[in-house]
Design an enzyme around this catalytic site. Structure first.
Site, PDB file in Angstrom:
ATOM      1  N   ASN A  17      26.296  77.727   5.181  1.00 18.39           N
ATOM      2  CA  ASN A  17      24.935  77.949   4.883  1.00 18.39           C
ATOM      3  C   ASN A  17      24.069  76.667   4.842  1.00 18.39           C
ATOM      4  O   ASN A  17      24.474  75.900   4.153  1.00 18.39           O
ATOM      5  CB  ASN A  17      25.052  78.550   3.354  1.00 18.39           C
ATOM      6  CG  ASN A  17      23.801  78.574   2.647  1.00 18.39           C
ATOM      7  OD1 ASN A  17      22.630  78.671   3.232  1.00 18.39           O
ATOM      8  ND2 ASN A  17      24.091  78.715   1.140  1.00 18.39           N
ATOM      9  N   GLU A  48      24.070  76.754 -14.286  1.00 19.08           N
ATOM     10  CA  GLU A  48      23.699  78.506 -14.642  1.00 19.08           C
ATOM     11  C   GLU A  48      24.289  78.751 -15.694  1.00 19.08           C
ATOM     12  O   GLU A  48      23.845  80.147 -16.329  1.00 19.08           O
ATOM     13  CB  GLU A  48      23.932  79.303 -13.367  1.00 19.08           C
ATOM     14  CG  GLU A  48      23.189  78.551 -12.079  1.00 19.08           C
ATOM     15  CD  GLU A  48      23.296  79.445 -10.906  1.00 19.08           C
ATOM     16  OE1 GLU A  48      24.062  80.501 -10.759  1.00 19.08           O
ATOM     17  OE2 GLU A  48      22.630  79.003  -9.712  1.00 19.08           O
ATOM     18  N   TYR A  94      34.956  86.034  -2.105  1.00 16.72           N
ATOM     19  CA  TYR A  94      34.370  86.270  -0.738  1.00 16.72           C
ATOM     20  C   TYR A  94      34.716  87.661  -0.317  1.00 16.72           C
ATOM     21  O   TYR A  94      33.938  88.346   0.246  1.00 16.72           O
ATOM     22  CB  TYR A  94      35.615  85.470   0.138  1.00 16.72           C
ATOM     23  CG  TYR A  94      35.067  83.989  -0.095  1.00 16.72           C
ATOM     24  CD1 TYR A  94      34.153  83.189   0.485  1.00 16.72           C
ATOM     25  CD2 TYR A  94      35.913  83.146  -0.854  1.00 16.72           C
ATOM     26  CE1 TYR A  94      33.703  82.076   0.260  1.00 16.72           C
ATOM     27  CE2 TYR A  94      35.514  81.629  -1.252  1.00 16.72           C
ATOM     28  CZ  TYR A  94      34.511  81.174  -0.467  1.00 16.72           C
ATOM     29  OH  TYR A  94      34.305  79.787  -0.951  1.00 16.72           O
ATOM     30  N   CYS A 104      25.264  79.919  -2.255  1.00 17.62           N
ATOM     31  CA  CYS A 104      26.709  79.850  -1.865  1.00 17.62           C
ATOM     32  C   CYS A 104      27.705  79.555  -2.819  1.00 17.62           C
ATOM     33  O   CYS A 104      28.942  79.738  -2.759  1.00 17.62           O
ATOM     34  CB  CYS A 104      26.725  79.346  -0.519  1.00 17.62           C
ATOM     35  SG  CYS A 104      26.257  77.702  -0.646  1.00 17.62           S
ATOM     36  N   HIS A 105      27.197  78.648  -3.619  1.00 18.05           N
ATOM     37  CA  HIS A 105      28.156  77.953  -4.725  1.00 18.05           C
ATOM     38  C   HIS A 105      28.381  79.107  -5.717  1.00 18.05           C
ATOM     39  O   HIS A 105      29.607  78.995  -6.520  1.00 18.05           O
ATOM     40  CB  HIS A 105      27.248  77.043  -5.586  1.00 18.05           C
ATOM     41  CG  HIS A 105      25.869  77.345  -6.276  1.00 18.05           C
ATOM     42  ND1 HIS A 105      24.679  77.719  -5.472  1.00 18.05           N
ATOM     43  CD2 HIS A 105      25.700  77.984  -7.653  1.00 18.05           C
ATOM     44  CE1 HIS A 105      23.860  78.254  -6.504  1.00 18.05           C
ATOM     45  NE2 HIS A 105      24.514  78.491  -7.542  1.00 18.05           N
TER      46      HIS A 105
END
Length: 161
Positions: free
Chosen positions: A112, A147, A89, A120-121
């Protein structure tokens, strides 16, 4: 206008206006399948399916998330994160030129309206730990593992190995 899409993180509801995607909601209570009825919803569904299949690493959809100017800045910064990239963040606060806004960045991240597409993950705690996710930490963990090439899907719900 909306459609639903079943995926490894559960069912998604994709909501659009005539020109852009405005929301994607994780559905904890499944709804009847609603097929895409517009070219935009069809394209959004196709891109999300390709993402879940591992063949799409960058979305190209018109987006119109509703939020404050600050939230928009945060969401724009999130869209600059590369596939598989993780950041804190604090790093997002620095990227938007507001280094003292770490908590506000966290709040904007949590609001979001277009998760996955606005990734946002990919934002984690400064200590490397998973922190809150509106879709649930299990989904966040699945998306990050996906990912990284480590995701597993069991029973249509997000599960980590």
């Amino acid at each position: 206008m909306y459609c639903t899409l079943s995926g490894p993180c559960g069912q998604l509801k994709i909501i659009a206006d005539p020109n852009a995607i405005v929301r994607i909601d994780f559905l904890d209570q499944p709804e009847p399948e609603q097929p895409a009825t517009t070219p935009l919803l069809s394209e959004a569904s196709a891109q999300l399916k390709a993402y879940f299949a591992g063949s799409l690493h960058s979305f190209s959809l018109p987006l119109a998330p509703k939020g404050t100017r600050f939230q928009q800045q945060v969401w724009q910064a999130l869209q600059q994160l590369a596939y598989g990239e993780r950041c804190s963040y604090r790093e997002i606060a620095l990227r938007i030129g507001n280094p003292l806004a770490v908590r506000a960045v966290g709040a904007a991240n949590g609001r979001n309206p277009i998760p996955i597409v606005i990734p946002c993950h990919r934002v984690i705690g400064a200590n490397g730990k998973l922190t809150g996710y509106a879709g649930g930490l299990e989904r966040k963990d699945w998306l990050l593992r996906h990912e990284a090439g480590l995701a597993a899907s069991i029973g249509g719900r997000a599960r980590s190995r």
